[in-house]
Design an enzyme around this catalytic site. Structure first.
Site, PDB file in Angstrom:
ATOM      1  N   ARG A  87       0.840  -1.208   0.000  1.00 33.38           N
ATOM      2  CA  ARG A  87       0.000   0.000   0.000  1.00 33.38           C
ATOM      3  C   ARG A  87       0.870   1.253   0.000  1.00 33.38           C
ATOM      4  O   ARG A  87       0.510   2.274   0.562  1.00 33.38           O
ATOM      5  CB  ARG A  87      -0.937   0.010   1.193  1.00 33.38           C
ATOM      6  CG  ARG A  87      -0.258  -0.099   2.548  1.00 33.38           C
ATOM      7  CD  ARG A  87      -1.247   0.045   3.669  1.00 33.38           C
ATOM      8  NE  ARG A  87      -0.597   0.004   4.969  1.00 33.38           N
ATOM      9  CZ  ARG A  87      -1.018   0.667   6.027  1.00 33.38           C
ATOM     10  NH1 ARG A  87      -2.061   1.460   5.932  1.00 33.38           N
ATOM     11  NH2 ARG A  87      -0.399   0.567   7.172  1.00 33.38           N
ATOM     12  N   LYS A 107       2.176   6.541   1.336  1.00 31.91           N
ATOM     13  CA  LYS A 107       1.705   5.366   2.081  1.00 31.91           C
ATOM     14  C   LYS A 107       0.182   5.434   2.182  1.00 31.91           C
ATOM     15  O   LYS A 107      -0.361   6.401   2.711  1.00 31.91           O
ATOM     16  CB  LYS A 107       2.338   5.358   3.473  1.00 31.91           C
ATOM     17  CG  LYS A 107       2.099   4.083   4.272  1.00 31.91           C
ATOM     18  CD  LYS A 107       2.894   4.128   5.563  1.00 31.91           C
ATOM     19  CE  LYS A 107       2.655   2.879   6.399  1.00 31.91           C
ATOM     20  NZ  LYS A 107       3.421   2.923   7.674  1.00 31.91           N
ATOM     21  N   ASP A 243      11.052  -7.334   7.818  1.00 31.09           N
ATOM     22  CA  ASP A 243      10.643  -6.383   6.781  1.00 31.09           C
ATOM     23  C   ASP A 243      10.418  -4.993   7.356  1.00 31.09           C
ATOM     24  O   ASP A 243      10.208  -4.037   6.595  1.00 31.09           O
ATOM     25  CB  ASP A 243       9.384  -6.871   6.052  1.00 31.09           C
ATOM     26  CG  ASP A 243       8.235  -7.162   7.005  1.00 31.09           C
ATOM     27  OD1 ASP A 243       8.378  -8.076   7.830  1.00 31.09           O
ATOM     28  OD2 ASP A 243       7.197  -6.478   6.924  1.00 31.09           O
TER      29      ASP A 243
END
Length: 469
Positions: A87, A107, A243
């Site tokens: 996203r 974002k 991540d």
């Protein structure tokens, strides 16, 4: 609007990303804009309507190269071989007036090839939470991504709570390279991509590094410094997945994060951290674990993997000592000691144990220590008095210790209940609490708004925080 893009990541092979434009929104309105950061980035803002269009994704600036980045990652210890920006869209990079190259990313800008059935959107609450907390971290002197703009989209998005107002955050980072970026190529056995990524990372972030093992050593040092800075202000990241572990050593991805009120080593706020993997006190160990995953990737670049494994193991095994030394330096400063000694660790741990017993407010206890009022924070007065006597005997001069403590102990942090109150007001159309928080948090070591320094009442306590997806 002029943005001086100078893109480098988009010039890497297409296997590193997918070209992707943001999805347009119906009625963008600029809610917040970081003029100071924009000036550093060389961004010229002509009018608010244009800014709303650009930072919502409706308009693509000249020379932008919008992409969604690919990465993998361990999420709560389980490996996912492909994640990526589900996203977020990286518009491009700029070299600021300070000579630092930074990413500009939207974002909440719509779905990408990596969305994994998600809507690619963000709702207003997490956008404003990240805006406030990331800028608070910057003011605290902690390496962090930053917020350039927040834009309301004029659209509703659906989450568990129902329909919520949509928003887009413009995030700025020295890069969005993560441990997971290395993991995706290592897992696939794409060693040329892994080598290209390593060389790119060294050139961009650690030009003094001589090869992959030097890179590992530099990232370990950056992470040790970062995590101990978090702990020194009572910050709990909440999702220290690989991540979400920045190669540049910046705080990234402010999901279910929080600053502690009452102190406890096992404090957890993240609603999805049901096992306490990312509790306050486990963060150093998780940082080491994440660096072990990076080491596993980099070892693949060597012909003699046994020798590489031995060197990487030595580097990762040295990290706990880095963490312990950095932790001691930061917590010694919090009690007014400028030159740490080995015995000081016991003194600090004794204080923290007393604080944990009473769940004393983390921020205010250290402030009270500087003001000579810390005794009021405890119920076992005899135990505190005994500790206090040892502490005072350890200090050099009162004036020096106060100076050290004042620079190490913020008066104000972005407390959970204030963030939630700010979000609730913003959803109702009132941005005044947001502006109030931003003003006070800009100078965290100076009391400008005493009410914002107050811990939550029992009714105001926010026990859990949530991701925005």
């Amino acid at each position: 609007m002029f943005i001086p893009f100078d893109n480098s990541y988009a010039l890497l092979p297409e296997g590193f990303f997918s070209k992707q434009k943001p999805t347009s929104v119906s009625d963008p309105k600029l809610l917040a804009f970081n003029n100071e950061l924009a000036l550093t980035l060389g961004i010229e803002l002509d009018d608010f309507a244009e800014a709303a269009s650009v930072f919502s994704g409706n308009s693509i600036p000249q020379n932008a190269a919008p992409i969604a980045q690919l990465y993998a990652g361990h999420q709560f210890g389980s490996f996912n071989p492909q994640l990526g920006d589900g996203r977020a869209i990286l518009l491009g990079e700029v070299i600021g007036s300070d000579g630092i190259r930074r990413d500009i990313q939207l974002k909440g800008s719509g779905p990408t090839p990596y969305s994994r059935m998600g809507d690619g959107r963000a709702w207003l609450g997490p956008v404003l939470r990240e805006y406030v907390i990331s800028e608070a971290m910057q003011a605290l002197g902690i390496p962090t991504t930053r917020a350039l703009a927040a834009v309301a989209t004029g659209e509703q998005i659906w989450r568990e709570q129902g329909a919520l107002p949509g928003a887009v955050l413009t995030r700025v980072a020295t890069s969005h390279l993560r441990v997971g970026t290395f993991q995706v190529f290592a897992h696939r056995g794409e060693l040329e991509h892994l080598r290209t990524l390593t060389e790119y990372t060294i050139q961009r972030h650690y030009p003094e590094a001589q090869g992959p093992m030097d890179l590992l050593r530099a990232v370990c040092a950056a992470q040790a410094d970062l995590v101990t800075r978090w702990m020194s202000v009572g910050f709990i990241h909440g999702v220290m997945n690989t991540d979400n572990c920045s190669i540049a050593g910046e705080t990234i991805d402010y999901g279910p994060c929080a600053f502690m009120d009452g102190f406890h080593q096992n404090r957890v706020f993240s609603s999805i951290d049901t096992q306490g993997r990312y509790a306050f006190g486990t963060q150093p160990g998780i940082a080491v674990w994440n660096m072990a995953q990076l080491a596993t990737c980099l070892i693949q670049l060597f012909k003699d993997r046994d020798a590489a494994l031995e060197e990487a193991t030595e580097i990762v095994h040295a990290m706990p000592d880095l963490l312990e030394k950095a932790w001691l330096n930061r917590f010694c400063a919090k009690i007014g000691i400028s030159t740490p000694q080995a015995d000081d660790q016991g003194l600090i741990e004794e204080l923290l144990a007393l604080m944990q017993t009473d769940e004393a407010d983390f921020t205010n206890t250290f402030q009270a220590l500087n003001e000579g009022k810390a005794r009021d924070q405890f119920t076992d007065l005899e135990a505190f008095d005994q500790w206090s006597e040892k502490w005072k005997n350890r200090l050099t001069t009162e004036a020096e210790s106060q100076t050290v403590m004042q620079s190490a102990n913020p008066v104000i942090i972005p407390r959970n209940h204030r963030i939630e109150q700010m979000i609730e007001a913003a959803v109702a159309g009132d941005m005044a609490p947001f502006e109030r928080l931003m003003k006070a948090l800009a100078t965290p070591f100076v009391e400008t708004d005493a009410a914002l320094a107050r811990p939550p009442s029992r009714q105001e306590i926010v026990p859990a925080t949530f991701c925005g997806t």
